[in-house]
Design a protein around this motif. Structure first.
Motif, PDB file in Angstrom:
ATOM      1  N   HIS A  74       0.815  -1.208   0.000  1.00 45.21           N
ATOM      2  CA  HIS A  74       0.000   0.000   0.000  1.00 45.21           C
ATOM      3  C   HIS A  74       0.848   1.257   0.000  1.00 45.21           C
ATOM      4  CE1 HIS A  74      -3.674  -2.271   0.523  1.00 45.21           C
ATOM      5  NE2 HIS A  74      -2.995  -3.035   1.371  1.00 45.21           N
ATOM      6  N   GLY A  75       2.142   1.109  -0.213  1.00 43.75           N
ATOM      7  CA  GLY A  75       3.016   2.268  -0.269  1.00 43.75           C
ATOM      8  C   GLY A  75       2.759   3.068  -1.534  1.00 43.75           C
ATOM      9  N   ASP A  76       3.088   4.352  -1.490  1.00 43.55           N
ATOM     10  CA  ASP A  76       2.939   5.155  -2.698  1.00 43.55           C
ATOM     11  C   ASP A  76       4.152   4.939  -3.599  1.00 43.55           C
ATOM     12  OD1 ASP A  76       5.015   6.775  -1.742  1.00 43.55           O
ATOM     13  OD2 ASP A  76       3.705   8.428  -1.190  1.00 43.55           O
ATOM     14  N   PHE A  77       4.138   5.554  -4.776  1.00 45.40           N
ATOM     15  CA  PHE A  77       5.215   5.296  -5.740  1.00 45.40           C
ATOM     16  C   PHE A  77       6.577   5.715  -5.215  1.00 45.40           C
ATOM     17  CE2 PHE A  77       4.342   9.674  -6.783  1.00 45.40           C
ATOM     18  CZ  PHE A  77       5.521  10.176  -7.302  1.00 45.40           C
ATOM     19  N   LYS A  78       6.632   6.769  -4.405  1.00 44.20           N
ATOM     20  CA  LYS A  78       7.927   7.194  -3.861  1.00 44.20           C
ATOM     21  C   LYS A  78       8.461   6.167  -2.860  1.00 44.20           C
ATOM     22  CE  LYS A  78       7.394  12.126  -4.568  1.00 44.20           C
ATOM     23  NZ  LYS A  78       7.308  13.443  -3.947  1.00 44.20           N
ATOM     24  N   GLU A  79       7.581   5.652  -1.988  1.00 43.42           N
ATOM     25  CA  GLU A  79       8.008   4.646  -1.012  1.00 43.42           C
ATOM     26  C   GLU A  79       8.440   3.359  -1.702  1.00 43.42           C
ATOM     27  OE1 GLU A  79       5.270   5.728   2.853  1.00 43.42           O
ATOM     28  OE2 GLU A  79       4.334   4.693   1.165  1.00 43.42           O
ATOM     29  N   LEU A  80       7.680   2.924  -2.703  1.00 45.08           N
ATOM     30  CA  LEU A  80       8.039   1.713  -3.432  1.00 45.08           C
ATOM     31  C   LEU A  80       9.352   1.892  -4.193  1.00 45.08           C
ATOM     32  CD1 LEU A  80       4.492   0.732  -4.700  1.00 45.08           C
ATOM     33  CD2 LEU A  80       5.824  -0.416  -2.922  1.00 45.08           C
ATOM     34  N   THR A  81       9.564   3.076  -4.758  1.00 46.55           N
ATOM     35  CA  THR A  81      10.814   3.359  -5.471  1.00 46.55           C
ATOM     36  C   THR A  81      11.994   3.330  -4.509  1.00 46.55           C
ATOM     37  OG1 THR A  81       9.632   4.702  -7.097  1.00 46.55           O
ATOM     38  CG2 THR A  81      12.022   5.021  -6.942  1.00 46.55           C
ATOM     39  N   GLN A  82      11.837   3.951  -3.340  1.00 42.66           N
ATOM     40  CA  GLN A  82      12.913   3.952  -2.340  1.00 42.66           C
ATOM     41  C   GLN A  82      13.235   2.543  -1.882  1.00 42.66           C
ATOM     42  OE1 GLN A  82      14.578   6.966  -2.825  1.00 42.66           O
ATOM     43  NE2 GLN A  82      15.302   6.089  -0.935  1.00 42.66           N
ATOM     44  N   TRP A  83      12.190   1.720  -1.664  1.00 41.23           N
ATOM     45  CA  TRP A  83      12.425   0.337  -1.261  1.00 41.23           C
ATOM     46  C   TRP A  83      13.227  -0.394  -2.326  1.00 41.23           C
ATOM     47  CZ3 TRP A  83      11.503  -4.388  -3.336  1.00 41.23           C
ATOM     48  CH2 TRP A  83      11.776  -5.468  -2.516  1.00 41.23           C
ATOM     49  N   LEU A  84      12.819  -0.224  -3.580  1.00 39.98           N
ATOM     50  CA  LEU A  84      13.503  -0.905  -4.674  1.00 39.98           C
ATOM     51  C   LEU A  84      14.963  -0.473  -4.763  1.00 39.98           C
ATOM     52  CD1 LEU A  84      13.255  -2.840  -7.071  1.00 39.98           C
ATOM     53  CD2 LEU A  84      12.499  -0.904  -8.460  1.00 39.98           C
ATOM     54  N   LEU A  85      15.218   0.831  -4.649  1.00 42.55           N
ATOM     55  CA  LEU A  85      16.594   1.335  -4.732  1.00 42.55           C
ATOM     56  C   LEU A  85      17.466   0.840  -3.573  1.00 42.55           C
ATOM     57  CD1 LEU A  85      15.927   4.981  -5.933  1.00 42.55           C
ATOM     58  CD2 LEU A  85      17.016   3.134  -7.237  1.00 42.55           C
ATOM     59  N   SER A  86      16.856   0.619  -2.413  1.00 37.77           N
ATOM     60  CA  SER A  86      17.647   0.162  -1.261  1.00 37.77           C
ATOM     61  C   SER A  86      17.673  -1.366  -1.141  1.00 37.77           C
ATOM     62  CB  SER A  86      17.100   0.780   0.027  1.00 37.77           C
ATOM     63  OG  SER A  86      15.795   0.330   0.276  1.00 37.77           O
ATOM     64  N   SER A  87      16.995  -2.053  -2.045  1.00 34.90           N
ATOM     65  CA  SER A  87      16.972  -3.517  -2.006  1.00 34.90           C
ATOM     66  C   SER A  87      18.308  -4.081  -2.494  1.00 34.90           C
ATOM     67  CB  SER A  87      15.838  -4.045  -2.888  1.00 34.90           C
ATOM     68  OG  SER A  87      16.187  -3.972  -4.262  1.00 34.90           O
ATOM     69  N   PRO A  88      18.574  -5.355  -2.189  1.00 36.25           N
ATOM     70  CA  PRO A  88      19.822  -5.971  -2.652  1.00 36.25           C
ATOM     71  C   PRO A  88      19.772  -6.436  -4.109  1.00 36.25           C
ATOM     72  CG  PRO A  88      18.591  -7.530  -1.325  1.00 36.25           C
ATOM     73  CD  PRO A  88      17.836  -6.222  -1.279  1.00 36.25           C
ATOM     74  N   LEU A  89      18.680  -6.167  -4.816  1.00 29.84           N
ATOM     75  CA  LEU A  89      18.558  -6.600  -6.213  1.00 29.84           C
ATOM     76  C   LEU A  89      19.588  -5.898  -7.092  1.00 29.84           C
ATOM     77  CD1 LEU A  89      14.666  -6.421  -6.553  1.00 29.84           C
ATOM     78  CD2 LEU A  89      16.058  -8.477  -6.238  1.00 29.84           C
ATOM     79  N   ASN A  90      20.175  -6.642  -8.024  1.00 25.36           N
ATOM     80  CA  ASN A  90      21.087  -5.981  -8.949  1.00 25.36           C
ATOM     81  C   ASN A  90      20.281  -5.420 -10.119  1.00 25.36           C
ATOM     82  OD1 ASN A  90      20.949  -7.816 -11.206  1.00 25.36           O
ATOM     83  ND2 ASN A  90      22.329  -9.190 -10.139  1.00 25.36           N
ATOM     84  N   LYS A  91      20.883  -4.520 -10.851  1.00 21.13           N
ATOM     85  CA  LYS A  91      20.175  -3.803 -11.914  1.00 21.13           C
ATOM     86  C   LYS A  91      19.758  -4.703 -13.072  1.00 21.13           C
ATOM     87  CE  LYS A  91      20.534   0.119  -9.829  1.00 21.13           C
ATOM     88  NZ  LYS A  91      19.466   0.635  -9.047  1.00 21.13           N
ATOM     89  N   ASN A  92      20.268  -5.910 -13.147  1.00 27.55           N
ATOM     90  CA  ASN A  92      19.867  -6.849 -14.204  1.00 27.55           C
ATOM     91  C   ASN A  92      18.618  -7.638 -13.838  1.00 27.55           C
ATOM     92  OD1 ASN A  92      22.077  -6.131 -15.773  1.00 27.55           O
ATOM     93  ND2 ASN A  92      23.377  -7.628 -14.774  1.00 27.55           N
ATOM     94  N   THR A  93      18.101  -7.440 -12.627  1.00 31.38           N
ATOM     95  CA  THR A  93      16.915  -8.166 -12.190  1.00 31.38           C
ATOM     96  C   THR A  93      15.691  -7.609 -12.904  1.00 31.38           C
ATOM     97  OG1 THR A  93      17.895  -8.474 -10.005  1.00 31.38           O
ATOM     98  CG2 THR A  93      15.518  -8.800 -10.192  1.00 31.38           C
ATOM     99  N   PRO A  94      14.963  -8.454 -13.642  1.00 26.49           N
ATOM    100  CA  PRO A  94      13.754  -7.954 -14.295  1.00 26.49           C
ATOM    101  C   PRO A  94      12.665  -7.693 -13.250  1.00 26.49           C
ATOM    102  CG  PRO A  94      14.036 -10.298 -14.748  1.00 26.49           C
ATOM    103  CD  PRO A  94      15.231  -9.852 -13.968  1.00 26.49           C
ATOM    104  N   ILE A  95      11.982  -6.584 -13.394  1.00 29.87           N
ATOM    105  CA  ILE A  95      10.908  -6.206 -12.486  1.00 29.87           C
ATOM    106  C   ILE A  95       9.595  -6.272 -13.258  1.00 29.87           C
ATOM    107  CG2 ILE A  95       9.978  -4.361 -11.013  1.00 29.87           C
ATOM    108  CD1 ILE A  95      12.711  -5.433 -10.060  1.00 29.87           C
TER     109      ILE A  95
END
Length: 72
Positions: A14-35
């Protein structure tokens, strides 16, 4: 096997787009991970896809109805 299910701590659907974006940027996923965006109004999902693509460097797409996602 059809799917693996994992608990993702620190993420609210239920996070907004800014919260979801911040979570994604701070996640351990590498940039090659398809979303894949799989939930939400089609127009909002496409707008969010565009935003994430521009601001995160991830390859983001919107899953189509009844699509099958294959992971190698």
């Amino acid at each position: 096997m059809k799917a693996d299910v994992e608990v993702v701590h620190g993420l609210s659907g239920h996070g907004d787009f800014k919260e979801l974006t911040q979570w994604l940027l701070s996640s351990p996923l590498n940039k090659n991970t398809p979303i894949q965006l799989v939930h939400g109004d089609p127009e909002a999902s496409e707008t969010f896809r565009d935003y994430l693509s521009q601001h995160t460097g991830f390859d983001v797409s919107v899953a189509s109805y009844k699509s099958i996602i294959k992971v190698e």
